[in-house]
Write an enzyme that holds these catalytic residues in place. Structure first.
Site, short mmCIF file in Angstrom:
data_model
loop_
_atom_site.label_atom_id
_atom_site.label_comp_id
_atom_site.label_asym_id
_atom_site.label_seq_id
_atom_site.Cartn_x
_atom_site.Cartn_y
_atom_site.Cartn_z
N ASP A 32 -12.74 -7.74 1.12
CA ASP A 32 -11.76 -7.13 2.01
C ASP A 32 -10.38 -7.64 1.62
OD1 ASP A 32 -10.82 -5.61 4.14
OD2 ASP A 32 -11.08 -7.23 5.59
N ASP A 147 -9.23 -0.39 1.21
CA ASP A 147 -9.03 -1.83 1.06
C ASP A 147 -10.30 -2.66 1.13
OD1 ASP A 147 -9.60 -1.43 3.73
OD2 ASP A 147 -7.98 -2.70 4.49
N GLU A 148 -11.48 -2.04 1.00
CA GLU A 148 -12.71 -2.83 1.03
C GLU A 148 -13.81 -2.19 0.20
OE1 GLU A 148 -15.03 -2.96 4.68
OE2 GLU A 148 -13.85 -1.30 5.49
#
Length: 285
Positions: A32, A147-148
């Site tokens: 993350d 974003d992960e």
């Protein structure tokens, strides 16, 4: 913070009950990016590092540079409108600001925070960069958004922490940004672990950590338990994951239905058989 972890059951007891914690022989990482949008902005405006910064809103004026070369930034206290917070730095979060909050509400909590408009083109570019960097080290990736990602490390020999550190360094080299990684026997626990030591964290969670670290967390920390379900659990006296783990399945079925109750019961005991769904072209967002 790293912790040693093994993927075998340790058979702890929970209020007199023997708990089966046998995990499959897998090693899954959840990566993350740390305060992703805000961190990208701080690459452009390093003078805002260490200060409360909020991204979001409608028609927010971008920073401007005066004749003397000094940058002028909007402040949260001056915002008027119905916009919401897209993200915030950890300094702003410490003041109570969080994603999805109305900016007018956020302004009451952190009036002096700086305010920037979102630049999604820049965020997509950095997203592509970090995913390509991870793929250069560990290509077995499941893309979960801008974003992960999940990474299957099962086939990698050696210490999972060593591989995770290589991944973190590759991301930093490619983007200038930090990320937090959780490593566990499955996706559910890996996602929880990635939140333990933000920012720039690395946490390994194994079966022995379940009663010590996982059961102490609030039930809503399980991905898949939303605010409504968490509220219903609290009405039943179920506040933490450990409370959920000791709750009779029949009681859960009576209030949540058979399928969701079965999932709640399994999740509370750290069980998750979902595979990492491999992306053929990491970086697409």
């Amino acid at each position: 913070m790293e912790s040693s972890a093994s993927w075998v059951g340790v058979g702890p007891r929970l209020r007199g009950k023997e708990v089966d914690l046998i995990f499959p022989d897998r090693c899954i990482a959840h990566l993350d990016m740390d305060a992703f949008y805000a961190s990208v902005e701080l690459l452009r405006y390093p003078q805002l590092r260490g200060k409360p910064l909020v991204i979001g809103g409608r028609r927010v004026e971008p920073p401007s540079q005066g004749a003397d070369g000094a940058w002028q930034f909007a402040r949260l206290r001056d915002y008027r409108g119905r916009g919401v917070v897209t993200t915030a730095t950890y300094e702003a979060r410490a003041l109570g600001v969080h994603s999805g909050m109305g900016l007018m509400t956020a302004a009451r909590l952190a009036p002096d925070a700086f305010l920037l408009p979102a630049d999604f083109a820049a965020y997509r570019d950095h997203s592509m960069r970090f995913k390509m960097a991870v793929a250069s080290v560990a290509p077995q990736i499941e893309d979960r958004g801008i974003d992960e990602i999940y990474i299957d490390l099962t086939e990698f020999p050696g210490d999972p922490a060593r591989i995770a550190r290589r991944i973190k360094e590759a991301v930093r080299t490619a983007t200038g940004l930090s990320c937090s990684i959780g490593v566990a026997p499955n996706k559910l626990l890996a996602k929880i672990a990635s939140e333990f030591d933000k920012p720039d964290g690395l946490t390994l969670v194994g079966a022995e950590d379940l009663p010590v670290r996982i059961w102490a967390l609030k039930a809503i920390k399980i991905h898949g338990i939303g605010p409504k379900s968490a509220k219903r659990l609290e009405q039943l006296g179920i506040h933490r994951i450990g409370d959920l783990a000791q709750t009779d399945l029949a009681l859960l079925e009576a209030h949540f239905g058979r399928n969701y109750a079965a999932w709640l019961h399994a999740a509370a005991h750290g069980r998750d058989d979902r595979p990492v769904v491999i992306e053929t072209e990491p970086g697409g967002v």
